[in-house]
Enzyme design. Structure first.
Site, PDB file in Angstrom:
ATOM      1  N   ASP A 144      56.630  94.081  21.225  1.00 14.29           N
ATOM      2  CA  ASP A 144      58.107  94.278  20.993  1.00 14.29           C
ATOM      3  C   ASP A 144      58.372  95.799  20.910  1.00 14.29           C
ATOM      4  O   ASP A 144      57.770  96.456  20.086  1.00 14.29           O
ATOM      5  CB  ASP A 144      58.210  93.651  19.674  1.00 14.29           C
ATOM      6  CG  ASP A 144      59.955  93.373  19.287  1.00 14.29           C
ATOM      7  OD1 ASP A 144      60.408  94.478  19.326  1.00 14.29           O
ATOM      8  OD2 ASP A 144      59.952  92.441  18.673  1.00 14.29           O
ATOM      9  N   SER A 152      65.345  89.174  14.575  1.00 15.70           N
ATOM     10  CA  SER A 152      65.528  90.440  14.440  1.00 15.70           C
ATOM     11  C   SER A 152      66.482  90.904  13.224  1.00 15.70           C
ATOM     12  O   SER A 152      66.249  90.617  12.162  1.00 15.70           O
ATOM     13  CB  SER A 152      66.336  91.091  15.827  1.00 15.70           C
ATOM     14  OG  SER A 152      66.250  92.481  15.752  1.00 15.70           O
ATOM     15  N   HIS A 161      60.837  91.652  22.532  1.00 14.91           N
ATOM     16  CA  HIS A 161      62.010  91.267  21.563  1.00 14.91           C
ATOM     17  C   HIS A 161      63.148  90.227  22.169  1.00 14.91           C
ATOM     18  O   HIS A 161      64.075  90.248  21.304  1.00 14.91           O
ATOM     19  CB  HIS A 161      62.528  92.567  21.172  1.00 14.91           C
ATOM     20  CG  HIS A 161      63.287  92.596  19.786  1.00 14.91           C
ATOM     21  ND1 HIS A 161      62.602  92.362  18.480  1.00 14.91           N
ATOM     22  CD2 HIS A 161      64.676  92.534  19.490  1.00 14.91           C
ATOM     23  CE1 HIS A 161      63.340  92.286  17.456  1.00 14.91           C
ATOM     24  NE2 HIS A 161      64.696  92.543  18.193  1.00 14.91           N
TER      25      HIS A 161
END
Lengths: 278, 278
Positions: free
Chosen positions: B224, B147, B257
């Site tokens: 995600d 991320s 995620h």
């Protein structure tokens, strides 16, 4: 028990799903949470219960132990319940890490207030089992746990030997009636009649004749900071020898009490249970 | 830089050691924390840096991703730094999850106050590297992240291509100057001259001619929740195509995620880097 099972979170993980559920518990009279890993939805046949240690919730094991990868290709799910009821405000419940919230000790409390909620023995051996049977169509169970949860796995494995096909523990509190910290919790949950404590003590259960036909597996780190004061593996080892209970007590050189220890040996424990769950 | 490295915690794990360190940082003017895993003390030769995402500390990756088992038999250690300086109280620093503490964005801030501490680009590419060289005798480095940390790994991998032998990312913020959330952070760290933002944007770096000779690996979950608004893998994919940068962008069907995604694909990323670190 009517089902109120509610899916809270669902994450794809190693081809299966790691999920968090909540439900209204018949035994604790509260909402209860558990996490689980389902290898391939609809195909599971058996379930490995994992009982966590002091201060844990349903989250610690499922995020830290790395169990999912070892079940990903199996027909065995894992369920990890929370360690106590939540949301009540009983006297002293939130004052210490080793009693009350996060510290249910997997027993059925009999003292005022606590007896209405802290029924973790029945919650695990009856309600979680029934949810697994009804909601996930599980036919066979095994049980394991860590520290306070290792204690839970051992007492449930000895007392419900037909329910659980196999039993293992990481660094269990194996003789809680001899541990100062557990004694404090036991007296608050069960009162001062020590005779009533014995059915929640694995070493005492063995000495009273409770036995399994299969081998119990225990892994114990040699650098565990709670080894001598709280865990006392020698006591259960001696009781097992005396009563001819097969026990494999593995000392793991240099390992402590953390999830870094559990994650290192989880694969071995999972394989041990998968053999029994075939 | 004189060393002030202090071992905070050390846990035996998969035969090696998971450790937490603290030190006085030259670049951030604060104490900084990092975690690491050392497969077999004294034998490591290379290091895989892992940069974490928003809200994380040095703890998330090392407890949740299950990386240790995949490095246990290698000569490669992993280092996972904290995501920002701590202990300062700059204006607005603790008000939101995507700016300030836990959200250093791996850049060198130029705005008042922040420029004195938020120097995460230099902290990682200079200070962490020097610590690894001096204290752990590391000769080769690779880098990965998740991320915001995927963004960090990509920009550092592109700008420091001789330092890092290989680069990979899980669900990276690959074009932050186009993401509303990152724009807010970039303007607070770097001011409103958008020209100064580009050296911290992997897609812009590619378009400006920064390039690696090896293939960059990116894994991205299709479920995600940040895919379209913050991560925008299409943008970096298009830039890579245009500029002939080899990029393996793997879409992972059904994954979100979370660290359940990272833990599922960490083995593949580790093997990718171990090949480059031989």
């Amino acid at each position: 028990m009517p089902s109120s099972l509610k899916l809270i979170k669902k994450h794809k993980n190693f081809g299966g799903y790691t999920c968090y559920y909540q439900h209204d518990s018949f035994f604790t009279n509260t909402k209860m949470n558990f996490s689980c890993f389902i290898p391939e939805e609809g195909k599971v046949e058996s379930c490995l219960l994992y009982l966590s240690g002091l201060t844990c919730t349903e989250e610690n094991f499922i995020t830290k132990a790395g169990v999912q990868q070892h079940l990903a290709k199996s027909k065995t799910m894992v369920i990890a319940p929370d360690t106590s009821p939540r949301g009540t405000n009983l006297p002293g419940e939130h004052d210490s890490y080793d009693f009350g919230s996060g510290a249910g000790f997997y027993l059925n409390a009999t003292t005022p207030g606590y007896k209405d909620h802290y029924q973790m023995y029945d919650y695990v051996t009856k309600e979680i089992i029934e949810i697994a049977q009804k909601e996930f169509h599980i036919k066979k169970f095994s049980i394991m746990g860590h520290s306070m949860g290792g204690h839970g796995a051992l007492i449930m494995g000895l007392r419900e030997k037909n329910l659980f096909k196999s039993v293992s523990a990481f660094a269990p509190i194996s003789n809680p009636t001899q541990s100062a910290s557990a004694q404090k919790a036991f007296s608050s949950y069960l009162g001062n009649d020590r005779g009533s404590w014995k059915i929640y003590d694995a070493t005492e259960l063995l000495l009273a004749g409770y036995q399994r036909d299969d081998t119990i597996l225990i892994s114990q780190g040699t650098e565990d900071e709670f080894l001598e004061k709280s865990l006392m593996p020698n006591n259960i080892e001696n009781a097992a020898k005396k009563m001819k209970q097969q026990l494999e007590l593995q000392y793991c050189k240099g390992y402590d009490h953390s999830y870094f220890f559990v994650s290192t040996f989880i694969k071995e424990h999972v394989l041990f249970h998968l053999k029994a769950l075939v």
